[in-house]
Design an enzyme around this catalytic site. Sequence first.
Site, PDB file in Angstrom:
ATOM      1  N   ASP A  18       9.307  12.387  11.456  1.00 33.44           N
ATOM      2  CA  ASP A  18       7.912  12.075  11.181  1.00 33.44           C
ATOM      3  C   ASP A  18       7.701  10.572  11.422  1.00 33.44           C
ATOM      4  O   ASP A  18       8.655   9.805  11.625  1.00 33.44           O
ATOM      5  CB  ASP A  18       7.507  12.502   9.761  1.00 33.44           C
ATOM      6  CG  ASP A  18       5.993  12.739   9.664  1.00 33.44           C
ATOM      7  OD1 ASP A  18       5.262  12.286  10.568  1.00 33.44           O
ATOM      8  OD2 ASP A  18       5.541  13.362   8.695  1.00 33.44           O
TER       9      ASP A  18
HETATM   10  C1  BGC Z   1       2.186  13.014   9.607  1.00 37.08           C
HETATM   11  C2  BGC Z   1       2.562  14.097  10.604  1.00 37.08           C
HETATM   12  C3  BGC Z   1       1.927  13.836  11.936  1.00 37.08           C
HETATM   13  C4  BGC Z   1       2.329  12.453  12.425  1.00 37.08           C
HETATM   14  C5  BGC Z   1       1.786  12.102  13.786  1.00 37.08           C
HETATM   15  C6  BGC Z   1       2.384  11.622  10.171  1.00 37.08           C
HETATM   16  O1  BGC Z   1       1.823  10.659   9.360  1.00 37.08           O
HETATM   17  O2  BGC Z   1       2.952  13.177   8.434  1.00 37.08           O
HETATM   18  O3  BGC Z   1       2.203  15.350  10.084  1.00 37.08           O
HETATM   19  O4  BGC Z   1       2.296  14.814  12.861  1.00 37.08           O
HETATM   20  O5  BGC Z   1       1.854  11.499  11.476  1.00 37.08           O
HETATM   21  O6  BGC Z   1       0.419  11.967  13.785  1.00 37.08           O
END
Ligand code: BGC
Length: 684
Positions: free
Chosen positions: A257
Site C-alpha cells: 500500500d
Molecule cells: C489506500 C489504497 C489505495 C492506494 C492508492 C492508499 O492510501 O490505502 O487502498 O489503493 O492509496 O491510491
Amino acid sequence: MIHIDRLIAEMTLAEKLGQLTMTAADYAVTGPVITPLSEDAIRSGTIGNLLNLYGSGPTRRIQKIAIEESRLHIPLLLGFDALHGHRTIFPIPLAEAGLFDPAAWESTARVAAEECAGDGLHMTFAPMLDVSRDPRWGRIAEGPGEDPFVGSAFARAKIRGFQNTSLADVGAVAACAKHFAGYGAVTAGREYASTDMSEGMLREVYLPPFRAAVKAGVAAIMPAFTDLNDVPMTANVPLLRDVLRGEFGFDGVIISDYHAIAELLNHGVAGDLAEAAALALNAGVDIDMMSDAYRVGLPVALQRNLVAMDDIDAAVYRVLALKERLDLFQDPYRRGRADTGVTAQSRALARAVGARTLVLLKNDGNTLPLAARKIAVIGPLADAGGDMRGPWGGAGRPEDCVSVLQGLMEAGLDVRHVPGVAIDGDDLSGVATALDLCTDADAILLCLGEAALMSGEAASRANLGLPGRQQELADAVFEKAAGKPVGVVLFSGRPLAVPELVSRAHAVLAAWFPGCEAGHSIADVLTGKVSPCGRTPVSWPRTGGQVPIFFGERPGGRPFNPNDHFTSHYSDVENTPLFPFGYGLSYGDFELSNLRVEPGDPLSVKVDVANRGALPAEETVFLFLNQKKPGVTRALLELKGFGKISLNPSEQGTVTLTLPPPTGRAELFVGPNAAFSSLLSLSI
Ligand code: BGC
C-alpha cells in the site's frame, strides 16, 4: 516465458528495482502529469510502474518514453483506484453489496474496466474485500459489509468484471484485491490502528474473500497498512508467504500500500529503509508503492546480506509476467486509444443499479411512493451532486452527478428547496426559512447525512449520529410538519446510529452514496417507478456503544434470556440492532412459507414466496445454517446463500438455494433478513 528470463539476465540492479517501484503522478490543473524527474527515471529504466495517471493522451505520452527511450523498452504498468466506477461513478461498494446480485456486481466492474482501459490504465486497486463489523471505520464504505460469504461472492463477481475472460483483452484491467488482511477490524474502528484477532476469527471472517479472489484468478493483492497480531502485514511472512502464496496458491503480484514499506519504521520493526525493504521483499511484496524503499534500500540490504538476488529476480519475474499477461510487450498502446467518458449507456446502468441499492428502512402507512406533488425538500444533501460520488470519486466529475433536487424536478414534482443547515457546523440561522417552506407543502423530504469524505480512508468517526446540527433541523421539521408526511433520504458511507430520526420520520430511505445518477435513482424510487430492493449488508446499531454488532455471533454460555438477569445483555439498550443484516422493505408485501429441502449434493433448499402487496417488487431470501462442531463454538447463524425473486401483486413463486450437505446435524434458517423472528427453520 523465456523472453522474461532473458530480459532479467540483461537487467542491471537499478533496472530490476525500477520494475519493483511504483510512483504517483502529480496533478496539474489540466489533469495528471508526472514530474521531469520521474520522466528521466522512466528513461533510465528506474521507474517501471505508475499510479494516478490516466487519460489516453498522458498515458500514451509516458508509455512512449518507456518504450522508445529506455534501454530495454519495457512497458510501464499504470494503475488507478476504480473502487466503484472510473468515469461513470456507481454506488459505493457497501451499497452495491446490498444488491446481493453477482451479475450486477460484475456489470459495474465491467464498465469501470472498459473506462479504465480506454484511459490507458492496466490495473485497478480494487476490489476492496475487507469485511468489517465496525461502522466507526470509514473504509467500511469501500467494502462488502459484515459477512465473509457475501465478501467472497463479491470478490468473484468483481474480478470477473475487471479482468474479463482474459487479461489480454483490450477492455480488461488487472484487479488488485485489497487489503490483505484484517484491516476491517482495526482497534476501536480507528483508521490505521492495530488489529489483533484469533486465528479462528481470521480464517472464518477475514480471509475467505481473499481466498475466493485468488481462486477467481486475481492478478494482484495489496497487503493492509495495519499490523495483525503484532506483525505488520507489509512484512508478514506467515500470511503473505505461507497462507497467500503457499496455501492459497497465489502466484501474482503483491503491491504494497501507499508508503507502507517506509512505515515499517513507524511500526517499530525496521531500523532503516534498507531493513524495511528487506522485510517487505522477504515477505513476498513485489512492488513498492511510494516508499522508494526498494530503489534506495535494497542495494544496501544486498550488501548487508539481508536479501538474496534470487528473491529480487523472482519479484521482477512476477511483475514482468503480469505485463506479459496484459499483452503489454506485444502492444503497449492497445489500451488508451481514446478517452472514455460517461455515456448514455453507462448512465442508464448507474441509474438502474443506483435505484436498486437504495434500502427502504421504514415506510409507515405507505408514505412512499410519494402521493403528494408539492414537496418541501429540506437538508444539506438535497443539492449536493458532488457528494453523491462518495469517498472514492475515481475520475468521476462532480458536474456529471445528478443531485436529488435535480432528479425530483426532472421527475415532474413541484419541489422547493432550502438546506436549513450545513452538513457540518453550528449555524442554525437557516432553520426558520426551512420551516416556512413546510407550511405550504403537501409532504416534506429531508435529505440528511454525511458528506462524501466523512467515510473512506482516514475518516473514522466515533459518533455515529448525524453530523453538525442536522438532528436539530430534523426535530424542528417534525414539530412543524404537524401530521404532513415526512420522509428522510439518508446519505452515508456507513450505517448510522439514528434511532430518534427513524422513529419520528414516516419513511426512511438509506441511500448510501448512489453515484453519478443519484438524483434519478432516488426519484425513480420515491415516485414508485422502481420498487426499492436494496438490503443492508451490515447491521445498523441503535447506538455506537453496541459496535461491533453483527449477526454471526456465538451464543456464549449465557445467551440472553429476558427472564434471567444473569444472561448476556446491556442494561440500557437492547442487544439487537436497529436494522439487522439483510433488512430492507419494498413496495410489495412478501410472505415466505413452505421451507423444504430436497436431497442431493448439493441439497436444494426451497421456499415459497408470495407478494401480498399492491405493487410489483423484488424479494431477497437468505439461507443461514447453524451447525455444531465438537469442542468449538460456532456462530448462531452462518450465511450460506441468497437468492432473489420478482413478483407481481398476488403472484407466488419459489426460490431455490443450494447447499453442500453439512456433516452432522444442522439447522437451516431461511428468511428476508438475519433477525431470528423473521426466519423459518428446519432441522436437517
Ligand atoms: C489506500 C489504497 C489505495 C492506494 C492508492 C492508499 O492510501 O490505502 O487502498 O489503493 O492509496 O491510491
